[in-house]
Design an enzyme around this catalytic site. Sequence first.
Site, PDB file in Angstrom:
ATOM      1  N   GLU A 187     -27.460 -13.629 -45.260  1.00  0.00           N
ATOM      2  CA  GLU A 187     -26.978 -12.488 -44.307  1.00  0.00           C
ATOM      3  C   GLU A 187     -27.185 -11.216 -45.188  1.00  0.00           C
ATOM      4  O   GLU A 187     -27.376 -10.445 -44.224  1.00  0.00           O
ATOM      5  CB  GLU A 187     -25.345 -12.743 -44.574  1.00  0.00           C
ATOM      6  CG  GLU A 187     -24.954 -13.875 -43.678  1.00  0.00           C
ATOM      7  CD  GLU A 187     -23.467 -14.758 -44.488  1.00  0.00           C
ATOM      8  OE1 GLU A 187     -22.867 -14.151 -45.181  1.00  0.00           O
ATOM      9  OE2 GLU A 187     -23.643 -15.891 -43.899  1.00  0.00           O
TER      10      GLU A 187
ATOM     11  N   GLY B  87     -17.921 -21.558 -46.203  1.00  0.00           N
ATOM     12  CA  GLY B  87     -16.750 -21.889 -45.694  1.00  0.00           C
ATOM     13  C   GLY B  87     -15.772 -22.734 -46.414  1.00  0.00           C
ATOM     14  O   GLY B  87     -14.542 -22.461 -46.450  1.00  0.00           O
TER      15      GLY B  87
ATOM     16  N   HIS C 228     -29.183 -13.474 -50.235  1.00  0.00           N
ATOM     17  CA  HIS C 228     -28.459 -14.659 -49.057  1.00  0.00           C
ATOM     18  C   HIS C 228     -28.918 -14.149 -47.854  1.00  0.00           C
ATOM     19  O   HIS C 228     -29.454 -12.889 -47.598  1.00  0.00           O
ATOM     20  CB  HIS C 228     -26.937 -14.315 -49.452  1.00  0.00           C
ATOM     21  CG  HIS C 228     -26.171 -15.166 -48.565  1.00  0.00           C
ATOM     22  ND1 HIS C 228     -26.311 -14.947 -47.163  1.00  0.00           N
ATOM     23  CD2 HIS C 228     -25.836 -16.115 -48.789  1.00  0.00           C
ATOM     24  CE1 HIS C 228     -25.398 -16.009 -46.669  1.00  0.00           C
ATOM     25  NE2 HIS C 228     -25.325 -17.070 -47.764  1.00  0.00           N
TER      26      HIS C 228
ATOM     27  N   GLU D 177     -31.178 -22.160 -48.830  1.00  0.00           N
ATOM     28  CA  GLU D 177     -29.951 -22.190 -47.474  1.00  0.00           C
ATOM     29  C   GLU D 177     -30.726 -22.159 -46.292  1.00  0.00           C
ATOM     30  O   GLU D 177     -31.128 -20.975 -46.165  1.00  0.00           O
ATOM     31  CB  GLU D 177     -29.398 -21.254 -47.819  1.00  0.00           C
ATOM     32  CG  GLU D 177     -28.425 -21.288 -49.169  1.00  0.00           C
ATOM     33  CD  GLU D 177     -27.054 -20.340 -49.060  1.00  0.00           C
ATOM     34  OE1 GLU D 177     -26.136 -21.134 -49.228  1.00  0.00           O
ATOM     35  OE2 GLU D 177     -27.233 -19.301 -48.756  1.00  0.00           O
TER      36      GLU D 177
ATOM     37  N   GLY E  24     -22.815 -21.785 -41.969  1.00  0.00           N
ATOM     38  CA  GLY E  24     -21.752 -21.623 -41.047  1.00  0.00           C
ATOM     39  C   GLY E  24     -21.798 -22.246 -39.657  1.00  0.00           C
ATOM     40  O   GLY E  24     -20.860 -21.893 -38.921  1.00  0.00           O
TER      41      GLY E  24
ATOM     42  N   SER F 237     -23.181 -25.368 -44.686  1.00  0.00           N
ATOM     43  CA  SER F 237     -22.362 -26.398 -44.368  1.00  0.00           C
ATOM     44  C   SER F 237     -21.991 -27.255 -45.094  1.00  0.00           C
ATOM     45  O   SER F 237     -21.950 -28.618 -44.739  1.00  0.00           O
ATOM     46  CB  SER F 237     -22.601 -26.825 -42.798  1.00  0.00           C
ATOM     47  OG  SER F 237     -22.643 -25.827 -41.785  1.00  0.00           O
TER      48      SER F 237
ATOM     49  N   ASN G  24     -19.382 -19.285 -52.246  1.00  0.00           N
ATOM     50  CA  ASN G  24     -19.501 -17.795 -52.061  1.00  0.00           C
ATOM     51  C   ASN G  24     -18.508 -17.383 -50.890  1.00  0.00           C
ATOM     52  O   ASN G  24     -18.472 -18.160 -49.723  1.00  0.00           O
ATOM     53  CB  ASN G  24     -20.942 -17.851 -51.005  1.00  0.00           C
ATOM     54  CG  ASN G  24     -21.340 -16.556 -50.600  1.00  0.00           C
ATOM     55  OD1 ASN G  24     -20.612 -15.703 -50.750  1.00  0.00           O
ATOM     56  ND2 ASN G  24     -22.393 -16.623 -49.635  1.00  0.00           N
ATOM     57  N   TRP G  25     -17.231 -16.821 -51.359  1.00  0.00           N
ATOM     58  CA  TRP G  25     -16.441 -16.516 -50.257  1.00  0.00           C
ATOM     59  C   TRP G  25     -16.887 -15.399 -49.478  1.00  0.00           C
ATOM     60  O   TRP G  25     -15.703 -15.287 -48.348  1.00  0.00           O
ATOM     61  CB  TRP G  25     -15.154 -15.855 -51.006  1.00  0.00           C
ATOM     62  CG  TRP G  25     -14.335 -16.912 -52.170  1.00  0.00           C
ATOM     63  CD1 TRP G  25     -14.646 -18.099 -52.289  1.00  0.00           C
ATOM     64  CD2 TRP G  25     -13.372 -16.559 -53.055  1.00  0.00           C
ATOM     65  NE1 TRP G  25     -14.034 -18.593 -53.306  1.00  0.00           N
ATOM     66  CE2 TRP G  25     -13.218 -17.888 -53.728  1.00  0.00           C
ATOM     67  CE3 TRP G  25     -12.650 -15.477 -53.318  1.00  0.00           C
ATOM     68  CZ2 TRP G  25     -12.250 -17.968 -54.518  1.00  0.00           C
ATOM     69  CZ3 TRP G  25     -11.771 -15.487 -54.338  1.00  0.00           C
ATOM     70  CH2 TRP G  25     -11.469 -16.761 -54.863  1.00  0.00           C
ATOM     71  N   LYS G  26     -17.820 -14.832 -49.356  1.00  0.00           N
ATOM     72  CA  LYS G  26     -18.389 -13.708 -48.380  1.00  0.00           C
ATOM     73  C   LYS G  26     -17.117 -12.873 -48.132  1.00  0.00           C
ATOM     74  O   LYS G  26     -16.522 -12.441 -49.172  1.00  0.00           O
ATOM     75  CB  LYS G  26     -18.709 -14.796 -46.999  1.00  0.00           C
ATOM     76  CG  LYS G  26     -19.654 -15.736 -47.281  1.00  0.00           C
ATOM     77  CD  LYS G  26     -20.457 -16.062 -46.036  1.00  0.00           C
ATOM     78  CE  LYS G  26     -21.426 -17.252 -46.445  1.00  0.00           C
ATOM     79  NZ  LYS G  26     -22.011 -17.771 -45.316  1.00  0.00           N
TER      80      LYS G  26
END
Length: 250
Positions: free
Chosen positions: A97, A234, A95, A167, A173, A212, A8-10
């Site tokens: 976020e 990440g 997600h 998650e 992160g 992470s 997931n490159w966000k």
Amino acid sequence: MKNLIAGNWKMNLLPGGVAGYAERFLPQVRDLAGVVDLLVCPNFPALAPAVEAFRNTPVAVGAQNMHQELSGAHTGEVSGTMLHDLGVGWVILGHSERRHIYGETDALILAKLKRAHELGLRPIVCVGELLEERERGETEQVLRRQFAESLAGVGSELLEKTTVAYEPVWAIGTGKTATPETAQEAHRLLRNQLEEKIGTAAKGIRILYGGSVKPENAAELLAQPDINGALVGGASLDPDAFAAIARAGA
Ligand code: PGA
């Protein structure tokens, strides 16, 4: 069941950088075809170059979100039809976020999930508790609610075609990975929910761990019986680190 290793490159990496990423990543994972499933989820503008760069490779391409409507007056939004038209095969939904920064509710995520299935996109639905919820001992309650309200409403047949991602929000992160035992406990709980709903077919549903994940901890997380892959933020931005995680999943 093969592991699914998803990146997931966000809101990172530029569309112009996708080809270079693929050039570095692909030689390291070519021999993993058929052993582990690989997916990258770039930002919207990078999707078209990603579809191009990963065509005829073992790497699938997914989006990080989509709107639940097919089209219309929704300024700034992207529909599943648009993703499908680009040749995108997967989509991440709910997600943390999206849930916590943009206020997405379980009901909205369920609407998106139904639409994704209708369009033939393969959805990954994320669930997970906040740090406060874990500290209050509410992890099970939160996962039960998110499962019931954002996943189970889709019906048994479509649930079987849905990938789940656990998650824990406190691990995303932050560098704080859930221990393999803590993650396994939550995955077991989710597996039980799936079993209650669809019986033995629950064994065939992939539950990814996210939060992470790094080359150093991927193997022990993936060794847990109810962890069937990873959703990597990440560390997926570095093609070498992501390839190392892919190898740990093979
Ligand atoms: P992280 O992100 O690997 O950077 O913790 C995971 C995710 O949010 O999917």
